[in-house]
Design an enzyme around this catalytic site. Sequence first.
Site, short mmCIF file in Angstrom:
data_model
loop_
_atom_site.label_atom_id
_atom_site.label_comp_id
_atom_site.label_asym_id
_atom_site.label_seq_id
_atom_site.Cartn_x
_atom_site.Cartn_y
_atom_site.Cartn_z
N HIS B 215 0.79 -1.22 0.00
CA HIS B 215 0.00 0.00 0.00
C HIS B 215 0.83 1.27 0.00
O HIS B 215 0.53 2.20 -0.74
CB HIS B 215 -1.09 0.05 1.05
CG HIS B 215 -2.14 1.02 0.58
ND1 HIS B 215 -2.98 0.74 -0.46
CD2 HIS B 215 -2.37 2.30 0.89
CE1 HIS B 215 -3.70 1.80 -0.74
NE2 HIS B 215 -3.36 2.76 0.06
N TYR B 219 1.72 5.54 -2.23
CA TYR B 219 2.02 6.91 -1.81
C TYR B 219 3.38 7.35 -2.32
O TYR B 219 3.59 8.53 -2.58
CB TYR B 219 1.87 7.04 -0.29
CG TYR B 219 0.45 6.78 0.11
CD1 TYR B 219 -0.53 7.71 -0.22
CD2 TYR B 219 0.06 5.59 0.70
CE1 TYR B 219 -1.86 7.46 0.07
CE2 TYR B 219 -1.27 5.34 0.99
CZ TYR B 219 -2.22 6.28 0.67
OH TYR B 219 -3.53 6.02 0.94
N HIS B 366 -10.16 1.02 -9.74
CA HIS B 366 -9.76 1.98 -8.71
C HIS B 366 -8.30 2.40 -8.86
O HIS B 366 -7.99 3.58 -8.91
CB HIS B 366 -10.00 1.37 -7.32
CG HIS B 366 -9.33 2.12 -6.22
ND1 HIS B 366 -9.76 3.36 -5.82
CD2 HIS B 366 -8.23 1.84 -5.47
CE1 HIS B 366 -8.97 3.80 -4.85
NE2 HIS B 366 -8.03 2.91 -4.63
N PHE B 367 -7.39 1.41 -8.94
CA PHE B 367 -5.99 1.86 -8.93
C PHE B 367 -5.54 2.39 -10.28
O PHE B 367 -4.60 3.16 -10.35
CB PHE B 367 -5.04 0.80 -8.33
CG PHE B 367 -4.84 -0.44 -9.13
CD1 PHE B 367 -4.08 -0.43 -10.27
CD2 PHE B 367 -5.38 -1.64 -8.70
CE1 PHE B 367 -3.87 -1.59 -10.99
CE2 PHE B 367 -5.19 -2.81 -9.41
CZ PHE B 367 -4.43 -2.78 -10.57
N HIS B 368 -6.22 2.00 -11.36
CA HIS B 368 -5.89 2.64 -12.63
C HIS B 368 -6.33 4.10 -12.62
O HIS B 368 -5.65 4.97 -13.16
CB HIS B 368 -6.50 1.90 -13.81
CG HIS B 368 -5.67 0.73 -14.26
ND1 HIS B 368 -5.75 -0.50 -13.67
CD2 HIS B 368 -4.72 0.62 -15.22
CE1 HIS B 368 -4.88 -1.33 -14.25
NE2 HIS B 368 -4.24 -0.67 -15.19
N ARG B 429 -11.09 -10.17 -11.23
CA ARG B 429 -9.99 -9.55 -11.95
C ARG B 429 -8.96 -10.59 -12.36
O ARG B 429 -9.06 -11.76 -11.98
CB ARG B 429 -9.35 -8.47 -11.08
CG ARG B 429 -8.68 -8.99 -9.84
CD ARG B 429 -8.29 -7.87 -8.90
NE ARG B 429 -7.04 -7.26 -9.29
CZ ARG B 429 -6.23 -6.60 -8.43
NH1 ARG B 429 -6.57 -6.47 -7.16
NH2 ARG B 429 -5.10 -6.07 -8.83
N ARG B 430 -7.99 -10.17 -13.16
CA ARG B 430 -6.83 -10.98 -13.56
C ARG B 430 -7.22 -12.23 -14.34
O ARG B 430 -6.62 -13.27 -14.17
CB ARG B 430 -6.02 -11.41 -12.35
CG ARG B 430 -5.60 -10.28 -11.44
CD ARG B 430 -4.69 -10.79 -10.36
NE ARG B 430 -4.34 -9.74 -9.42
CZ ARG B 430 -4.84 -9.66 -8.18
NH1 ARG B 430 -5.69 -10.55 -7.74
NH2 ARG B 430 -4.47 -8.69 -7.39
#
Lengths: 187, 541
Positions: B215, B219, B366-368, B429-430
């Site tokens: 995680h 950042y 979300h992370f894209h 996913r994946r």
Amino acid sequence: MATETDHGPGEAVAARIERRWATLSIVIVGVLVGMAAYIGIHQATMPQGRVETADPKTLHLSGEFIESNLGSEMQADGSVTVRAIGQQYSFTPQCIVVPAETPITFRATSADVVHGFLIEGTNINTMLVPGYVTDLPVRFKTPGDHVMPCQEFCGIGHQGMWGKVKVVDKSKFRDMAAAKRRLTCVD
Amino acid sequence: MLTNKRLIAAHFWLAFIVFGAALVLGAWQMFVRSPLNTWHFNPEFYYRSVTAHGSAMGYVFPTLIAMGFGYAITEASLAKALVGRRWAWAGFFLVAIGAVVAMIPVSLGLASVLYTFYPPMVGNPFYYIGVVMVVVGSWIWVALMVINFVIWKRDNPGKPVPLAMYANVAGCLLWGWTAVGAALEILFLILPVALGLKSTIDAGLARVFFSWTLHAIVYFWLIPTYIAYYTIFPRAIGGRLYSDAMARISFIMFVVVAMPIGVHHLFADPQVGAGFKFMHSVFTGLVALPTLLTVFTICASAEIASRLRGGRGAFGWIGALPWSNPIMLATALSLVMLGFGGAGGLINMSYQLDATVHNTQWITGHFHLIFGGAIVIMYFAIAYDLWPHLTGRALDSFGMMCTQLWLWFIGMIVTTFPWHYVGILGMPRRMAYYDYANPAISPQALSVTMSAIGGFILLLSGLLFLLVLIRGQFGARGEAGAYRFAVPLHMPARIPLALNSFGLWLALMVGLTVVNYGFPIAQLMALNETSVPAVYVGAGR
């Protein structure tokens, strides 16, 4: 733009607005975290409480995950326990049968790599990590069929690892359970 | 004044070449798994591609950006040449060689384990060794940034460290510590098995170690973007930074609370108990704070710039902003994507809501949106801003730049919004492909097609971006002058020691990690018989 004379008050205003926003931000985060904590305690939707282990090398030889013990089992108190394992690239049982409107406990593990399953149309979603037992209390509202894909990459056949869940009427399940101790869709 | 222009340009160029290659793979993946592809293909190629795409975009591209930008910040904000130039080049070549070493086994299909490794699946050892080389190369950068920071402070006692440098060092410290989790996983758990010295591995423990990195790495990717928000954006639009102290507090909060939250990736895992999952959920909520503070400060800085340009009214000032300026446009689009992505992140943070979306396409979306969208669009802005200073040539194709930024934004929205939606429907996913003929899956087909189209828009935007940079290498010669950072509206005369140093924050960062990770790790290490046989990937080749 600030001149030298109004520099003082301007700075104080800026700091005050900033403090207000910071307070509001803290309140927003506090409310969100508080909500999650409240729901977790009062609606019992908390993660699995304790860590249990199961050795994938001997799953098939002894313990609760031997082949004859897999499937859905009616307990004396009327609840149902479903035992299942995931392996590259299928679940056993491949099609799980469960009653509607009944407390159900999923107990599952992996025989090889990391797998997971989710049941589409529900919020049932968990991981299967080899060496550890997943214990998940669930409840289905209505009879119906659901697909149950493996949701964690488990190798080059991952896209083919889809199980099924058949939710049947409570009384129908009771009739099935009277005839056989461990149930799957084929019973 | 930038003295080591070649060093900085080398980092940026390699980063963007890697990015371009990984972007092509990403677009191909979007296509083959969608209903647009009606032909059969080997699913193994898909997982090879995902491994390469993830490793390049996750480990190599943002690391090189942070490194190159970090060197630029050091020279420009401290107004002196970088100390340790040779070491910096050594770090660069370690990253470059590590990337190649990792990608060879991946492209041969010997390490299709995805960039998150997934033991007990174990691939070719050179994949992991390559990743370690990339990390070690970046650690050289971490050390250099800290050394330059310390030397400057020694030479300028009592003076506030420039905000850009302070934030840069915050990012370095965060990365130096967060990378330790994955390093422990690779060195002590995976590599001995990959090299054949051991045949079993504790998959649960490995996942806990990886979550330590997984995680906070986000950042680390985010910090250059936030530095650009605070120190480039207000200057580029002709304004001032609203608050210098709040900026420092935001970066400090990232250092302290970004780390002890990784177990939220393991909410559904059986090897961590409920108590620590709850702790990590709470800390994940806290990490929203610096972002909320940042959004306020940046919007307020924009308002200052607008009012200086004659903007009026409660909302009328928004129209008076310099919208044809690429930095303005990029920052605004970035904040919009950060808003949507951040809201999604708050959903993922709560255990209850996460159960609905865990490991579905929602997470991929979300992370894209956050990384590919909000973060990477500011990497473009940083490059546009810095390029004339690196090349000594004008970069003036503003129309092309704005088109490119709009295309990236539109592409990212078209890709990720349907992705979120099918995630709620439960699409895992994946996966290399889906059986769209299955009545349970067919309602998701249209959304997947839309995502694939978004992928092509992103590819187009990425190519346009590279074209702008290449044109910049051949533009008209012109001296860009000194590279400057935004000045705060009210320059603080003196800064509290805590906002000018890192001792206390480092102690808190390590302390909180020990508190939030110590017990789960100790418990798993003490448990017997949780090591399981490794499953070698690509072993039959």
